[in-house]
Design a protein around this motif. Structure first.
Motif, PDB file in Angstrom:
ATOM      1  N   MET A  42      40.786  42.346  24.796  1.00 11.55           N
ATOM      2  CA  MET A  42      40.637  41.548  25.779  1.00 11.55           C
ATOM      3  C   MET A  42      39.552  43.003  26.907  1.00 11.55           C
ATOM      4  O   MET A  42      39.961  43.781  27.044  1.00 11.55           O
ATOM      5  N   SER A  43      38.931  42.747  26.790  1.00 10.92           N
ATOM      6  CA  SER A  43      37.526  43.768  27.868  1.00 10.92           C
ATOM      7  C   SER A  43      37.665  43.140  29.158  1.00 10.92           C
ATOM      8  O   SER A  43      37.664  42.218  29.363  1.00 10.92           O
ATOM      9  N   ILE A  44      37.942  44.514  30.023  1.00  4.09           N
ATOM     10  CA  ILE A  44      37.260  44.050  31.109  1.00  4.09           C
ATOM     11  C   ILE A  44      35.918  44.185  31.948  1.00  4.09           C
ATOM     12  O   ILE A  44      35.259  44.507  32.081  1.00  4.09           O
ATOM     13  N   ARG A  45      36.384  42.913  32.203  1.00  2.00           N
ATOM     14  CA  ARG A  45      34.933  42.690  33.111  1.00  2.00           C
ATOM     15  C   ARG A  45      34.872  43.513  34.444  1.00  2.00           C
ATOM     16  O   ARG A  45      35.674  42.646  34.893  1.00  2.00           O
TER      17      ARG A  45
ATOM     18  N   GLU B 111      44.579  34.190  32.959  1.00  2.00           N
ATOM     19  CA  GLU B 111      43.703  35.383  31.763  1.00  2.00           C
ATOM     20  C   GLU B 111      42.456  35.568  33.606  1.00  2.00           C
ATOM     21  O   GLU B 111      42.310  37.114  32.695  1.00  2.00           O
ATOM     22  N   PRO B 112      43.072  35.394  33.766  1.00  2.00           N
ATOM     23  CA  PRO B 112      41.362  35.833  35.231  1.00  2.00           C
ATOM     24  C   PRO B 112      41.783  37.183  35.610  1.00  2.00           C
ATOM     25  O   PRO B 112      41.215  38.230  35.696  1.00  2.00           O
TER      26      PRO B 112
ATOM     27  N   HIS C   1      31.041  32.209  37.042  1.00  2.00           N
ATOM     28  CA  HIS C   1      31.711  33.824  37.237  1.00  2.00           C
ATOM     29  C   HIS C   1      33.046  33.762  37.924  1.00  2.00           C
ATOM     30  O   HIS C   1      33.015  35.146  37.730  1.00  2.00           O
TER      31      HIS C   1
ATOM     32  N   THR D 157      43.955  37.568  43.826  1.00  2.00           N
ATOM     33  CA  THR D 157      42.604  38.265  41.979  1.00  2.00           C
ATOM     34  C   THR D 157      42.230  39.343  42.744  1.00  2.00           C
ATOM     35  O   THR D 157      42.335  39.944  42.193  1.00  2.00           O
TER      36      THR D 157
ATOM     37  N   ARG E 181      34.360  43.167  38.212  1.00  2.00           N
ATOM     38  CA  ARG E 181      33.883  42.411  38.794  1.00  2.00           C
ATOM     39  C   ARG E 181      32.217  41.688  40.054  1.00  2.00           C
ATOM     40  O   ARG E 181      31.518  42.598  39.850  1.00  2.00           O
TER      41      ARG E 181
ATOM     42  N   LYS F  37      42.164  39.646  32.751  1.00  2.00           N
ATOM     43  CA  LYS F  37      40.656  39.873  31.973  1.00  2.00           C
ATOM     44  C   LYS F  37      39.697  41.019  33.365  1.00  2.00           C
ATOM     45  O   LYS F  37      38.924  41.732  33.442  1.00  2.00           O
ATOM     46  N   LYS F  38      40.748  40.897  35.183  1.00  2.00           N
ATOM     47  CA  LYS F  38      39.755  41.837  36.063  1.00  2.00           C
ATOM     48  C   LYS F  38      40.219  43.280  35.754  1.00  2.00           C
ATOM     49  O   LYS F  38      40.250  44.158  36.669  1.00  2.00           O
TER      50      LYS F  38
END
Lengths: 342, 342
Positions: free
Chosen positions: A1-4, B139-140, A48, B117, A6, B143-144
Motif C-alpha cells: 500500500m504505497s502512500i501517495r 481506501e483513499p 487525483h 480526508t 497528497r 492511501k493518504k
DNA sequence: GAAAATTGCGCAAACCTTTGCATGATTTAA
DNA sequence: TTAAATCATGCAAAGGTTTGCGCAATTTTC
C-alpha cells in the motif's frame, strides 16, 4: 500500500500548465473561468482525488465551517438526541460538528472553551455543567466575537441566544394531570435550584398546586433527587411517614425508577398507593413496569432550533445581532405510573 | 461588548520588540530561549489571552491534533460509551475528537470519509454502518497514510488495526449458562450475517449447542431480529409453535425486551416458560422486569483500546506499522430473565 | 589567550488556500 | 474604426504558525 503524496491545488496548476488562482476559481465555479478550463480542472482533481486542505482554506477565509457543541456528556440520552438535531441542521448546511464533553466538571468546561477559542469553531452551542454557576468563562469567547447559543441548562444572565423548554409548564402539566387523576397529596423530587431547569420545574409544581387550591408542604419536597439510588433510598423514608404523599412529580426520570423499584420490594403499589410522573421521557420509561409517565422535551427540535439560531447569527456577523430566546413547549406522555385505578 | 481583535504571535512580537520566531519558541519552552524572555512572552500572552491559531499551527506542522470518530449514531448507548472511552484517552493526550455519524447509511458514510480526508483529522476510529459490505471507501484514506482503527462492526478484509470483543465467546457463554440452568431447547435471535459481530454471535450459539451435544434446529433460529418490534411480533409466532423453544439466546437486547413484553401480554412466564439472554447489556436491562441477562461488551475499554492503538500508530507514522487486532473478552451479566426457578 | 562550544535571537521559507487587483485578448457599442 | 466593456487568466499578498539555518555575543576549554 504505497502512500501517495497528497495532491494540492499547486500540483493541479502545474500539471495543467496554469496557475493556482485559476484552479482555485475553477473549483469554486467562479463565473470568470471558461467552461473548458473548469472542466479540465475538475476532471484532473477528480482523477487525483484532490481534497482541499481544510486548514489552509479555513485560515485564509477566517472561517472554520465548524460548529462546536459542549455538553456534560453524550451518553445521556437527552444530549445524544439534541446532538442529533444539531447534526441534522449542521450537515445540511455543510458545517462540521465538533463535540466536547465537560463530564459535568466546571474546570473541564473552562479548559474546553479555552481550547476551542481559536480557529476550531465559528460558533458554539452549549449546555452547562451541573457545577457551573456563572458565565465568566464564556466571556473570552464572546469578546472574540464567536456566537454562542445556550440550550437547556443555561446561564440566564448571559446576553446570548437561548433555546429552552418551558420547564415550569412541563411540571405544571404533570401536577395538573396528577390532580385530575385523584391525587390529593403530591410531593416533589427536585434538582439543584441554581440550575434554571430545576428551579422552573419546582416552580411549576408549586404554581400548579396553588392554582388548584392545594397547600404547599415543604416536608414532601425532596432536594437533589437526580439519581436512581436517591429515589431508591427515599422510598424507605416515604414508607415510614405518617402522612406520605400519594403522588410524586419528579424533576427527572431516574429517581422515579429507583423509587418504584424500592416500592415494589416494599409491597407498595404504583400507581395506586403512590403515583409518579418523571421528566425527560427516557427510553426506559416506556418499557418499565409500570411504564412511567413523563414530560417529553423534544430534544431533537431543541438541537435543530439551536443550530438554526447559531447559524443565523454566524452568517450575519457583520450586522448587529440581537440575542433571541426560543421557548419550546413540552408535552406530557401519560403512562401507567400516574393512572390510579380507583 | 466590544469585539477585541484577536492577539497573534505577531502582536506579541511587536509589543515586546522581538520577532515572531522568538515568541513562538518562548511559548513552546524551547531551550535556546532565555528564561527572562520566556517569562516576558508568557506573561504578555497570558494577559492578552493569546490562543494560538489552531489552523495555522496545524497547517504548518501537518498535524491536526484531532482524532476522527465515525459511528452509526451516537444516541445508541454502546457507541456513546465507546466514545467516552475514546475521549478519555484522547483528551489525556491532548487530542481533539471530531465525531461523525453515518446514521447507518452507506452513502453518508462515504461522504463523511471524503469530508474528513484532508486536514481535519490525523487518524480515524470507525465502526461501519449496517449497510456497509466492503471497505472500498476507506481506501483513499489509507492511501493518504491516515491511520485507521476499526472497532466492533469491522471489515475483516481491511488490513488495519481492529478492536473487537469475542462475540462468539459471548454467545457461547450465554448458551452455556442457559443449558446449565436447565434449558433444553434453545433458540436464537440473529442479526444480519454479513456483519462480523452477528455472524460470530450466531457461531457461538451453534458451537455451544454442539459442544453440549444438543442439536441445531434451524426452525428456531430467527433472522434479522434487531428491533423491539421484531421481538414483540415474533413472540406470537413462538406462542403458536407446537414445540416452542424454552429459551432464546439473542444477538441484541431490544428484541428480547419486545419479546418479553408480548410474553407478558400473552401470559407466558419469563423465565420459567421461556428464558432469555440478550447482548449489549443496555441500561434498561437492569431495570426491566424481569431484569434481562445480557452479554457485557465493555464499551469503554473498547474505546480506550481503539484510541490507544490509533495514537500509537499516529505517533509512529515513519516506522512501518503492523496492524494489530485486540480481542476483548465479554462477560455475562446474569439476571432474572435467564434463571428458571424449576 | 586563542580556538571551540554554547547561548540567544533573527531571517525567511514553508504549509495551502483565497481573493483583490492587474493585464492582455476578445467582443461589443457607437 | 476606435473607445469601451467583457472575458479569461495571472500576480502576489494574506492568513498565523513552525522551524532550519545563520550570526553575533558570550562562555568554556586547554
Amino acid at each position: 500500500m504505497s502512500i501517495r503524496k497528497r495532491t494540492t491545488i499547486q500540483d493541479i496548476a502545474k500539471a495543467l500548465n496554469t496557475t493556482i488562482s485559476t484552479v482555485s476559481r475553477a473549483l469554486q465555479d467562479h463565473p470568470r473561468i471558461s467552461v473548458a478550463m473548469r472542466e479540465k480542472v475538475k476532471k484532473y482533481a477528480e482523477e487525483h482525488d484532490y481534497q482541499p486542505d481544510f486548514r489552509a482554506a479555513s485560515l485564509r477565509k477566517g472561517l472554520a465551517n465548524t460548529i462546536g457543541v459542549l455538553v456534560p456528556r453524550i451518553d445521556i440520552h437527552f444530549f445524544a438526541r439534541v446532538l442529533r438535531g444539531i447534526d441534522e441542521v449542521a450537515s445540511e448546511k455543510n458545517y462540521n460538528v465538533l463535540i466536547s464533553q465537560s463530564y459535568d466538571s466546571l474546570s473541564k468546561e473552562i479548559n474546553l472553551i479555552k481550547n476551542l477559542t481559536y480557529g476550531k469553531i465559528d460558533g458554539l452551542i452549549a449546555s452547562i455543567s451541573i457545577e457551573t454557576k456563572n458565565g465568566n468563562h464564556f466571556e473570552p469567547l464572546l469578546k472574540k466575537g464567536i456566537p454562542l447559543v445556550l440550550f437547556d441548562k443555561i446561564i440566564e444572565s448571559l446576553n446570548v441566544s437561548k433555546v429552552i423548554i418551558d420547564d415550569r409548564q412541563g411540571a405544571y402539566m404533570a401536577v395538573k394531570h396528577l390532580i385530575e387523576n385523584g391525587c390529593k397529596r403530591i410531593g416533589h423530587f427536585a434538582g439543584p435550584q441554581y440550575l434554571n431547569i430545576y428551579r422552573y420545574r419546582t416552580q411549576g409544581y408549586i404554581d400548579a398546586l396553588k392554582d388548584h387550591g392545594m397547600e404547599i408542604d415543604e416536608s414532601i419536597i425532596f432536594q437533589n433527587m437526580l439519581e436512581q439510588q436517591k429515589g431508591y433510598e427515599l422510598m424507605d423514608q416515604l414508607h415510614k411517614m405518617e402522612n406520605p404523599p400519594d403522588a410524586i412529580c419528579s424533576a427527572n426520570d431516574f429517581a422515579v425508577i429507583g423509587a418504584i423499584i424500592r416500592a415494589r420490594e416494599l409491597g407498595i403499589k404504583v400507581p395506586d398507593d403512590i403515583a409518579f410522573t418523571g421528566f425527560a421521557n427516557e427510553p426506559m420509561d416506556a418499557i418499565f413496569e409500570p411504564a412511567v409517565s413523563s414530560v417529553e422535551q423534544s430534544p431533537i427540535s431543541m438541537g435543530q432550533e439551536s443550530a438554526r439560531l447559531l447559524i443565523e447569527q454566524m452568517e450575519n456577523k457583520n450586522i448587529e445581532y440581537k440575542p433571541r430566546t426560543i421557548v419550546l413547549m413540552p408535552s406530557l406522555v401519560v403512562r401507567k405510573s400516574s393512572l390510579k385505578s380507583g
